[in-house]
Scaffold this motif. Structure first.
Motif, PDB file in Angstrom:
ATOM      1  N   UNK A   1       0.841  -1.196   0.000  1.00 40.05           N
ATOM      2  CA  UNK A   1       0.000   0.000   0.000  1.00 40.05           C
ATOM      3  C   UNK A   1       0.879   1.250   0.000  1.00 40.05           C
ATOM      4  N   UNK A   2       0.576   2.165  -0.883  1.00 39.04           N
ATOM      5  CA  UNK A   2       1.370   3.395  -0.986  1.00 39.04           C
ATOM      6  C   UNK A   2       0.992   4.397   0.098  1.00 39.04           C
ATOM      7  N   UNK A   3       2.013   4.831   0.863  1.00 40.52           N
ATOM      8  CA  UNK A   3       1.799   5.873   1.860  1.00 40.52           C
ATOM      9  C   UNK A   3       2.897   6.934   1.705  1.00 40.52           C
ATOM     10  N   UNK A   4       3.484   7.022   0.540  1.00 38.61           N
ATOM     11  CA  UNK A   4       4.528   8.011   0.272  1.00 38.61           C
ATOM     12  C   UNK A   4       4.094   8.931  -0.864  1.00 38.61           C
ATOM     13  N   UNK A   5       4.619  10.129  -0.832  1.00 38.89           N
ATOM     14  CA  UNK A   5       4.371  11.086  -1.910  1.00 38.89           C
ATOM     15  C   UNK A   5       5.655  11.295  -2.700  1.00 38.89           C
ATOM     16  N   UNK A   6       5.519  11.283  -4.031  1.00 34.45           N
ATOM     17  CA  UNK A   6       6.672  11.479  -4.898  1.00 34.45           C
ATOM     18  C   UNK A   6       6.161  12.019  -6.227  1.00 34.45           C
ATOM     19  N   UNK A   7       6.559  13.232  -6.543  1.00 35.30           N
ATOM     20  CA  UNK A   7       6.082  13.864  -7.772  1.00 35.30           C
ATOM     21  C   UNK A   7       6.507  13.103  -9.018  1.00 35.30           C
ATOM     22  N   UNK A   8       7.587  12.324  -8.923  1.00 30.31           N
ATOM     23  CA  UNK A   8       8.083  11.566 -10.071  1.00 30.31           C
ATOM     24  C   UNK A   8       7.338  10.255 -10.276  1.00 30.31           C
ATOM     25  N   UNK A   9       6.541   9.849  -9.285  1.00 32.85           N
ATOM     26  CA  UNK A   9       5.779   8.590  -9.384  1.00 32.85           C
ATOM     27  C   UNK A   9       4.295   8.931  -9.388  1.00 32.85           C
ATOM     28  N   UNK A  10       3.613   8.791 -10.537  1.00 32.50           N
ATOM     29  CA  UNK A  10       2.193   9.150 -10.626  1.00 32.50           C
ATOM     30  C   UNK A  10       1.349   8.364  -9.623  1.00 32.50           C
ATOM     31  N   UNK A  11       0.237   8.938  -9.218  1.00 31.79           N
ATOM     32  CA  UNK A  11      -0.668   8.292  -8.274  1.00 31.79           C
ATOM     33  C   UNK A  11      -1.947   7.864  -8.982  1.00 31.79           C
ATOM     34  N   UNK A  12      -2.439   6.679  -8.615  1.00 35.81           N
ATOM     35  CA  UNK A  12      -3.719   6.201  -9.140  1.00 35.81           C
ATOM     36  C   UNK A  12      -4.858   6.927  -8.440  1.00 35.81           C
ATOM     37  N   UNK A  13      -4.713   7.108  -7.124  1.00 34.82           N
ATOM     38  CA  UNK A  13      -5.719   7.826  -6.336  1.00 34.82           C
ATOM     39  C   UNK A  13      -5.402   9.316  -6.322  1.00 34.82           C
ATOM     40  N   UNK A  14      -6.366  10.107  -5.880  1.00 35.01           N
ATOM     41  CA  UNK A  14      -6.174  11.558  -5.826  1.00 35.01           C
ATOM     42  C   UNK A  14      -5.341  11.967  -4.618  1.00 35.01           C
ATOM     43  N   UNK A  15      -5.347  11.132  -3.583  1.00 35.17           N
ATOM     44  CA  UNK A  15      -4.600  11.478  -2.367  1.00 35.17           C
ATOM     45  C   UNK A  15      -4.110  10.205  -1.698  1.00 35.17           C
ATOM     46  N   UNK A  16      -3.203  10.396  -0.734  1.00 31.75           N
ATOM     47  CA  UNK A  16      -2.702   9.265   0.050  1.00 31.75           C
ATOM     48  C   UNK A  16      -3.766   8.863   1.060  1.00 31.75           C
ATOM     49  N   UNK A  17      -4.286   7.652   0.909  1.00 33.17           N
ATOM     50  CA  UNK A  17      -5.328   7.154   1.814  1.00 33.17           C
ATOM     51  C   UNK A  17      -5.181   5.631   1.909  1.00 33.17           C
ATOM     52  N   UNK A  18      -4.327   5.150   2.826  1.00 33.34           N
ATOM     53  CA  UNK A  18      -4.051   3.712   2.893  1.00 33.34           C
ATOM     54  C   UNK A  18      -5.286   2.842   3.111  1.00 33.34           C
ATOM     55  N   UNK A  19      -6.215   3.291   3.959  1.00 38.30           N
ATOM     56  CA  UNK A  19      -7.407   2.488   4.220  1.00 38.30           C
ATOM     57  C   UNK A  19      -8.252   2.339   2.951  1.00 38.30           C
TER      58      UNK A  19
END
Length: 354
Positions: free
Chosen positions: A95-113
């Motif tokens: 589960x992603x709980x890190x922010x990195x501008x170089x790695x696109x996110x599938x979700x709009x925000x970090x939300x592990x649950x």
């Protein structure tokens, strides 16, 4: 045993796969799962290898599969994902709980649950679909004597799933467990959640959704391991003597991958016993509760067939006394019969005759 690594795209899943398998195989793609063998780190093997200085040292191993990420709305990808999950004996959900501008996110925000529940929901739906199809098949065919008991069990399982409970949370009696062996329910597989944190969050121990994740872990009995894939990559690239200093400066007691490997091993109900000598020090993987004669069969069927006795020393006793001779002097060397249940960390020499 096969460990399937699952998760959404861009969560660090493939990086963890490559680190676990020490780069023996590059990770999977959007349409294909890849597998490789992971070595299970074990300080006991390290100690025994240093003590005996064998020609060869062999750690316990586990097959690890990098399953393509589950992208929301991609039906073809979901089918590949579920087919790969069915083949795995246990699951590691990254589960992603890190922010990195170089790695696109599938979700709009970090939300592990939210990410955990999204994957969980797909597994729940797959199990519900399997149950409904099985019930229809039973009802449309000739009723066998066991049919009513199976239908009763399926109804209970469906009720649990409809209430968002995985099948692992349903208590089963011995007869129901026998019936379950003919199924491959996805929510019945041992599961470990791995949170991939930023370096700063791993050191501080604080990250978005921490309390909710801990509550989820307690509610469903799912172990949680926290690591930072970026730190793990740095550790893997260092020389052995530099690793300890690096981890000390980063405030890490042991690499996260060691915790993942150990936790999955335990989650699968596996233990290790050791054989030692100048030729080889080796960890052998068996299921918890295995008797000595069956454990001997892991080495060779002839040893199981001609089993006489097992010579057993506990690892901790050898470590404390420093040598096998000292262990024997203190009466800590034991002879055990074929029904002896091997314990995790036992150092065993099998006597046999064929």
């Amino acid at each position: 045993m096969q460990l399937g690594i699952i998760g959404l795209p861009m969560v660090g899943k493939t990086t963890i796969f490559e680190l676990l398998t020490e780069g023996r195989h590059k990770g999977g793609s959007a349409s294909k799962a890849n597998s490789a063998i992971a070595r299970i780190p074990d300080y006991r093997i390290d100690y025994l290898s240093e003590l005996y200085k064998p020609k060869k040292t062999t750690y316990a191993q586990l097959e690890v599969v990098d399953i393509p990420g589950l992208a929301p709305g991609n039906e073809k990808g979901a089918s590949i994902f579920l087919d790969s999950v069915r083949q795995a004996d246990a699951l590691l959900h990254v589960v992603r709980v890190f922010e990195d501008e170089l790695v696109p996110m599938v979700s709009e925000k970090i939300d592990p649950i939210e990410d955990i529940e999204l994957i969980s929901y797909e597994l729940l739906l797959a199990d519900l679909d399997l149950i409904d199809k099985r019930i229809q098949r039973i009802n449309s065919g000739k009723r066998k004597p066991q049919a009513e008991k199976e239908l009763g069990l399926l109804a209970r399982l469906r009720e649990a799933l409809e209430n968002q409970l995985p099948i692992t949370n349903v208590e089963l009696n011995e007869e129901e467990q026998t019936i379950m062996k003919s199924y491959q329910f996805l929510t019945n597989k041992p599961l470990l959640v791995c949170l991939n944190l930023s370096e700063a969050d791993l050191v501080s121990g604080q990250y978005p959704g921490r309390e909710q994740v801990q509550e989820y872990s307690q509610r469903y009995g799912i172990p949680i391991v926290e690591l930072s894939a970026s730190i793990e990559r740095d550790i893997a690239e260092l020389e052995e003597e530099e690793r300890g200093l690096f981890m000390q400066e980063a405030g890490i007691d042991e690499p996260g991958l060691v915790k993942v490997s150990r936790s999955m091993y335990e989650r699968l109900g596996l233990i290790s016993f050791f054989t030692v000598g100048e030729d080889e020090v080796k960890a052998w993987t068996i299921e918890k509760g295995t008797i000595a004669r069956k454990a001997a069969g892991k080495i060779h069927s002839d040893i199981e067939r001609g089993f006489i006795r097992a010579e057993v020393v506990e690892f901790q006793d050898l470590k404390e006394k420093g040598s096998m001779a000292a262990v024997k002097e203190h009466g800590l060397f034991r002879l055990e019969g074929k029904e002896y249940i091997i314990k995790d960390g036992d150092i065993v020499h099998f006597r046999f005759n064929i």
